[in-house]
Design a protein around this motif. Structure first.
Motif, PDB file in Angstrom:
ATOM      1  N   VAL A 620     -20.402  -3.886  43.215  1.00 49.71           N
ATOM      2  CA  VAL A 620     -21.284  -4.806  42.500  1.00 49.71           C
ATOM      3  C   VAL A 620     -20.902  -6.246  42.854  1.00 49.71           C
ATOM      4  N   MET A 621     -21.891  -7.043  43.257  1.00 53.14           N
ATOM      5  CA  MET A 621     -21.667  -8.470  43.528  1.00 53.14           C
ATOM      6  C   MET A 621     -22.137  -9.249  42.306  1.00 53.14           C
ATOM      7  N   LEU A 622     -21.261 -10.140  41.771  1.00 52.21           N
ATOM      8  CA  LEU A 622     -21.578 -10.968  40.612  1.00 52.21           C
ATOM      9  C   LEU A 622     -21.587 -12.430  41.042  1.00 52.21           C
ATOM     10  N   ASP A 623     -22.601 -13.164  40.616  1.00 52.34           N
ATOM     11  CA  ASP A 623     -22.716 -14.588  40.971  1.00 52.34           C
ATOM     12  C   ASP A 623     -23.131 -15.361  39.718  1.00 52.34           C
ATOM     13  N   ILE A 624     -22.283 -16.323  39.300  1.00 52.97           N
ATOM     14  CA  ILE A 624     -22.596 -17.128  38.119  1.00 52.97           C
ATOM     15  C   ILE A 624     -23.817 -17.995  38.438  1.00 52.97           C
ATOM     16  N   ASP A 625     -24.827 -17.909  37.571  1.00 54.08           N
ATOM     17  CA  ASP A 625     -26.085 -18.627  37.807  1.00 54.08           C
ATOM     18  C   ASP A 625     -25.882 -20.141  37.656  1.00 54.08           C
ATOM     19  N   ASN A 626     -26.436 -20.898  38.632  1.00 57.28           N
ATOM     20  CA  ASN A 626     -26.432 -22.382  38.595  1.00 57.28           C
ATOM     21  C   ASN A 626     -25.031 -22.950  38.436  1.00 57.28           C
ATOM     22  N   PHE A 627     -24.050 -22.333  39.092  1.00 57.53           N
ATOM     23  CA  PHE A 627     -22.677 -22.823  38.961  1.00 57.53           C
ATOM     24  C   PHE A 627     -22.507 -24.183  39.646  1.00 57.53           C
ATOM     25  N   LYS A 628     -23.273 -24.443  40.694  1.00 59.58           N
ATOM     26  CA  LYS A 628     -23.183 -25.741  41.385  1.00 59.58           C
ATOM     27  C   LYS A 628     -23.547 -26.862  40.418  1.00 59.58           C
ATOM     28  N   TYR A 629     -24.513 -26.571  39.547  1.00 58.36           N
ATOM     29  CA  TYR A 629     -24.912 -27.565  38.543  1.00 58.36           C
ATOM     30  C   TYR A 629     -23.736 -27.896  37.622  1.00 58.36           C
ATOM     31  N   VAL A 630     -22.942 -26.857  37.264  1.00 60.92           N
ATOM     32  CA  VAL A 630     -21.775 -27.078  36.384  1.00 60.92           C
ATOM     33  C   VAL A 630     -20.785 -28.001  37.066  1.00 60.92           C
ATOM     34  N   ASN A 631     -20.465 -27.719  38.326  1.00 63.57           N
ATOM     35  CA  ASN A 631     -19.495 -28.552  39.052  1.00 63.57           C
ATOM     36  C   ASN A 631     -20.012 -29.988  39.234  1.00 63.57           C
ATOM     37  N   ASP A 632     -21.304 -30.091  39.574  1.00 62.79           N
ATOM     38  CA  ASP A 632     -21.860 -31.423  39.828  1.00 62.79           C
ATOM     39  C   ASP A 632     -21.971 -32.234  38.547  1.00 62.79           C
ATOM     40  N   THR A 633     -22.256 -31.573  37.442  1.00 63.99           N
ATOM     41  CA  THR A 633     -22.500 -32.291  36.180  1.00 63.99           C
ATOM     42  C   THR A 633     -21.220 -32.534  35.390  1.00 63.99           C
ATOM     43  N   PHE A 634     -20.356 -31.514  35.302  1.00 62.11           N
ATOM     44  CA  PHE A 634     -19.175 -31.606  34.435  1.00 62.11           C
ATOM     45  C   PHE A 634     -17.878 -31.758  35.210  1.00 62.11           C
ATOM     46  N   GLY A 635     -17.933 -31.579  36.504  1.00 60.00           N
ATOM     47  CA  GLY A 635     -16.738 -31.727  37.316  1.00 60.00           C
ATOM     48  C   GLY A 635     -16.091 -30.391  37.612  1.00 60.00           C
ATOM     49  N   HIS A 636     -15.251 -30.387  38.646  1.00 63.94           N
ATOM     50  CA  HIS A 636     -14.623 -29.145  39.097  1.00 63.94           C
ATOM     51  C   HIS A 636     -13.590 -28.640  38.115  1.00 63.94           C
ATOM     52  N   ASP A 637     -12.969 -29.513  37.326  1.00 59.00           N
ATOM     53  CA  ASP A 637     -11.985 -29.041  36.327  1.00 59.00           C
ATOM     54  C   ASP A 637     -12.677 -28.151  35.301  1.00 59.00           C
ATOM     55  N   VAL A 638     -13.839 -28.590  34.834  1.00 53.04           N
ATOM     56  CA  VAL A 638     -14.605 -27.769  33.885  1.00 53.04           C
ATOM     57  C   VAL A 638     -15.078 -26.494  34.579  1.00 53.04           C
ATOM     58  N   GLY A 639     -15.493 -26.624  35.846  1.00 50.22           N
ATOM     59  CA  GLY A 639     -15.917 -25.443  36.601  1.00 50.22           C
ATOM     60  C   GLY A 639     -14.809 -24.410  36.696  1.00 50.22           C
ATOM     61  N   ASP A 640     -13.580 -24.889  36.901  1.00 49.54           N
ATOM     62  CA  ASP A 640     -12.440 -23.962  36.954  1.00 49.54           C
ATOM     63  C   ASP A 640     -12.250 -23.259  35.618  1.00 49.54           C
ATOM     64  N   LEU A 641     -12.404 -23.993  34.507  1.00 48.43           N
ATOM     65  CA  LEU A 641     -12.274 -23.377  33.177  1.00 48.43           C
ATOM     66  C   LEU A 641     -13.352 -22.319  32.960  1.00 48.43           C
ATOM     67  N   VAL A 642     -14.561 -22.593  33.453  1.00 46.50           N
ATOM     68  CA  VAL A 642     -15.652 -21.628  33.333  1.00 46.50           C
ATOM     69  C   VAL A 642     -15.310 -20.356  34.112  1.00 46.50           C
ATOM     70  N   LEU A 643     -14.754 -20.508  35.333  1.00 42.30           N
ATOM     71  CA  LEU A 643     -14.366 -19.342  36.129  1.00 42.30           C
ATOM     72  C   LEU A 643     -13.298 -18.515  35.417  1.00 42.30           C
ATOM     73  N   ILE A 644     -12.323 -19.206  34.830  1.00 41.74           N
ATOM     74  CA  ILE A 644     -11.230 -18.499  34.116  1.00 41.74           C
ATOM     75  C   ILE A 644     -11.795 -17.702  32.952  1.00 41.74           C
ATOM     76  N   ASP A 645     -12.652 -18.351  32.132  1.00 41.85           N
ATOM     77  CA  ASP A 645     -13.212 -17.642  30.970  1.00 41.85           C
ATOM     78  C   ASP A 645     -14.167 -16.529  31.401  1.00 41.85           C
ATOM     79  N   PHE A 646     -14.888 -16.755  32.490  1.00 40.99           N
ATOM     80  CA  PHE A 646     -15.801 -15.735  33.003  1.00 40.99           C
ATOM     81  C   PHE A 646     -15.031 -14.457  33.358  1.00 40.99           C
ATOM     82  N   VAL A 647     -13.906 -14.624  34.044  1.00 45.76           N
ATOM     83  CA  VAL A 647     -13.071 -13.471  34.410  1.00 45.76           C
ATOM     84  C   VAL A 647     -12.549 -12.773  33.160  1.00 45.76           C
TER      85      VAL A 647
END
Length: 743
Positions: A620-647
């Protein structure tokens, strides 16, 4: 012995034959009467059994009608029979109460209330149409007879269910005995027929119930055509006459007009209800044993007469044969004695009463170095080293065939002691039982066996000195274990261990990183499976008395035929360091999910596992929807937190053997082993929902798209991944936050 035959006494012979025939006829007449008495008892018992059951059930129905009448239809100034308004308000309540009463008893199909005009007003089951029974005989009878308060109907076709039924009816009357209504229990005749069928009436037997006042048939097992239901017996019928004369029970033989089968019947009338039960067994059944015996005995009688005619000639012929057989027996005796003398095995004949040697063959003379005359004058205790008391016990065991193989020490004439194996069997002779003993010199074998035992003891002492656990086992049972084994598991000795266990393999922990029984098709073959494994895979995990998990490197070597010597070396500390290093290499540093290195290292093992246990492998391939928007809007630090919580969200809701891999960026791969690929959608929809409802820090809700596929046999795994990638691409094109599965 017969030496002469006299054939002149024919008269005595004929008188004997006629006497036997007379006794035979008298006995069979008596047996016939006993058969009739037996069937009388049997049919009476069966009738009594049915009477008790059916009468008990009718009493239950009668009591429930009385209770329902008292609870629901007792009249007073507020009675439903005097106030139409109240009647309408309580319609449903009355039906519910009737249903509760009816549901409490299997005997009752329905409880109904019939008003004075014959309309069924209430029923334990909802009425789908208006039903009027004013034309029924049972209604007319209760309406026209003011003194009649309870009665049974004939068999009727229920206008509610369309089935054959009888009704037990209770009249509800006013103070002038006029009919206000009838409370009735509808009893399906199939229920009564089921009770009738519960007894064993044999082939062509009959069990039935009739109205004792009218003799009308209510129901019968086996069933007849509907034309017989409610049909009374003819007036000249014997049972009808007995019933009319007041008989409560009776017996008779009759031939049924329905099928022309002759039967024996008994009937019993009910004390409280107007019915009687009749049970009839066919003559073929109740006289079968008598007829069979008569045929057999007649055959034997004929054979006796025939045998009596030829017996004298046979006796003469037998005498001649006896003489011939006696001669052959003497020849066999001579052959046996000759074989006994010259056989190479050592043989003795012994009297079990006192141990006296009766005879010995040439091999025995040579082995013991005594003359034949000397041996025959000796007692066996003169050569056997056991006491006389012990020998007497052994003689009895051999005589009774409890034991026939023994090992003794025998003393020869030259003073040497030999270890011998003795097989003794009792032989019956004209002078009594003697023991035929075959003796084998096993001195050399016993010495070799003793040396082997001493060798085993030295090996066991050596094993006990080892610092690792060592056992001797055939895989199923543990034959020996050293002190290190008992220290680790906390058992005092091998007997203590065997009270609750058979093999050390019972302690192997199910951990897919190491060897365990769940990996095997045949767990009993664990020792051979371990033996052929590469050294790096011969590692097991076990818990000892300290309840801590230890890892052991296992060595397997042959010891003796099917016995293996298995060593367990504790490598817990080494494994811990290896695991720590492997975790560093195979885990994603940010999310702690597995990484590509882990996938590349183990995917072949996963494929082997599913093939071995007949499972399906889903990728199964999983892809977080509109993740580029998260990085562009909130920054990569927030994006990293989203990845951690997603896992964390995904891993919290996975099964124990599911594998979650970070493939790169916001893309992840999930590997699942499935018994049925139909389960895949349910699992993925659950994960999708868990992500959808999760509140991610700083950004709130996020969704994820899933693309899945099933691995095909012998396929390159990366082709499978490519299909999963195409599936997730499809999910995104169709609006994201969805699961797509392609084959």
């Amino acid at each position: 012995m017969l030496t002469d035959f006299n054939f002149s006494s024919h008269r005595w012979f004929l008188v004997s034959v006629f006497l036997i025939i007379f006794l035979f006829i008298g006995q069979e007449v008596s047996n016939y009467q006993k058969a009739i008495e037996q069937v009388s008892k049997e049919t009476n018992n069966l009738s009594t059994l049915l009477i008790k059951k059916i009468e008990h059930d009718f009493e239950r129905v009668d009591n429930i009608l009385l209770l329902a009448k008292k609870v629901i239809f007792t009249k007073d100034k507020n009675s439903v029979f005097y106030d139409n308004r109240i009647l309408e308000e309580y319609n449903d309540t009355i039906s519910i109460k009737l249903k509760s009463f009816a549901d409490s008893f299997d005997e009752i199909e329905k409880l109904i209330y019939i008003d004075k005009d014959g309309d069924i007003k209430y029923a334990s089951n909802r009425l789908s149409k208006d039903v009027n029974v004013s034309d029924r005989e049972y209604f007319k009878e209760l309406k026209n007879n003011k003194d009649l308060n309870k009665s049974f109907s004939d068999v009727v076709i229920s206008r509610l269910s369309g089935r054959e039924s009888i009704l037990l009816l209770h009249a509800i009357r006013d103070e002038n005995k006029n009919l206000d209504g009838i409370l009735a229990a509808v009893i399906n005749t199939s229920f009564i027929r089921k009770i009738l069928s519960s007894i064993d009436i044999g082939q062509n037997g009959v069990a039935l119930i009739r109205n004792s006042e009218t003799t009308k048939l209510i129901t019968r097992y086996p069933s007849l055509d509907d034309g017989f239901i409610n049909k009374p017996l003819p007036k000249d019928n014997e049972i009808s006459k007995l019933i009319k004369s007041g008989s409560k029970y009776g017996y008779l033989e009759y031939t049924a007009s329905t099928d022309d089968i002759k039967r024996f019947a008994s009937f019993i009338t009910m004390e409280k209800f107007p019915f009687y039960i009749q049970v009839a067994l066919s003559q073929d059944e109740y006289l079968k044993s008598w007829k069979d015996n008569l045929i057999v005995k007649s055959i034997f009688l004929g054979l006796f007469i025939f045998a009596s005619i030829i017996i004298i000639s046979v006796m003469k012929r037998n005498f001649n044969n006896e003489q011939k057989l006696l001669k052959e027996l003497n020849n066999e005796k001579d052959r046996f004695e000759n074989m006994f003398r010259i056989h190479s095995s050592i043989m003795l004949l012994i009297d079990p009463k006192d141990g006296q040697i009766l005879d010995a063959n040439n091999s025995a003379v040579s082995f013991y170095e005594y003359s034949l005359e000397k041996l025959k004058s000796m007692n066996v205790n003169e050569i056997n080293q056991l006491s006389q008391e012990e020998l007497n016990t052994i003689y009895q065991e051999a005589k009774q065939l409890k034991t026939n193989s023994f090992v003794f020490e025998h003393k020869l004439n030259n003073g040497k002691i030999k270890i011998v194996e003795v097989d003794s069997s009792p032989i019956e002779t004209t002078s009594g039982i003697i023991l035929f003993s075959i003796i084998k010199d096993v001195t050399k074998e016993k010495k070799i066996e003793d040396r082997l035992k001493r060798s085993y003891k030295r090996i066991e002492k050596l094993i006990d000195l080892q610092d690792n656990m060592i056992i001797l086992t055939n895989g199923k049972n543990t034959k020996y274990a050293n002190n290190k084994f008992f220290d680790f598991f906390g058992f005092s000795n091998l007997s203590d261990f065997k009270k609750s266990h058979k093999s050390i393999c019972e302690f192997f922990i199910q951990n897919d990183e190491f060897f365990h029984l769940k990996k095997l098709e045949n767990p009993e073959d664990w020792i051979n499976e371990l033996k052929i494994l590469d050294g790096s895979k011969r590692i097991v995990a076990m818990k000892g008395k300290d309840s801590k998990e230890h890892k052991f490197f296992v060595t397997v070597n042959s010891f003796d035929e099917d016995i293996m010597i298995v060593g367990f070396t504790d490598i817990t500390n080494t494994i811990k360091e290896k695991i720590k290093l492997e975790i560093k290499v195979t885990q994603d540093k940010l999310t702690n999910a597995y990484n590509r290195e882990y996938f590349d290292k183990y995917y072949k093992d996963w494929i082997i596992s599913i093939n071995k246990f007949n499972l399906k492998l889903a990728v199964v391939m999983l892809d977080i929807d509109n993740f580029k928007y998260v990085n562009d809007t909130f920054g990569h630090d927030v994006g990293d937190l989203v990845l951690i919580d997603f896992v964390k969200v995904i891993c919290t809701n996975l099964r124990s053997n599911d594998i979650f891999v970070r493939w790169g960026g916001e893309e992840f791969i999930l590997v699942l082993k499935l018994k049925d690929e139909k389960d895949l959608l349910k699992i993925l929809e659950n994960l999708r929902h868990k992500v959808e409802i999760y509140n991610f820090p700083k950004i709130g809700k996020r969704t994820c798209s899933f693309g899945a596929t099933i691995y095909k046999d012998d396929e390159d795994i990366f082709k499978t991944i490519k299909r999963a990638d195409e599936a997730v691409y499809k999910a995104k094109n169709l609006g994201r936050n969805r699961v797509e599965i392609i084959s």
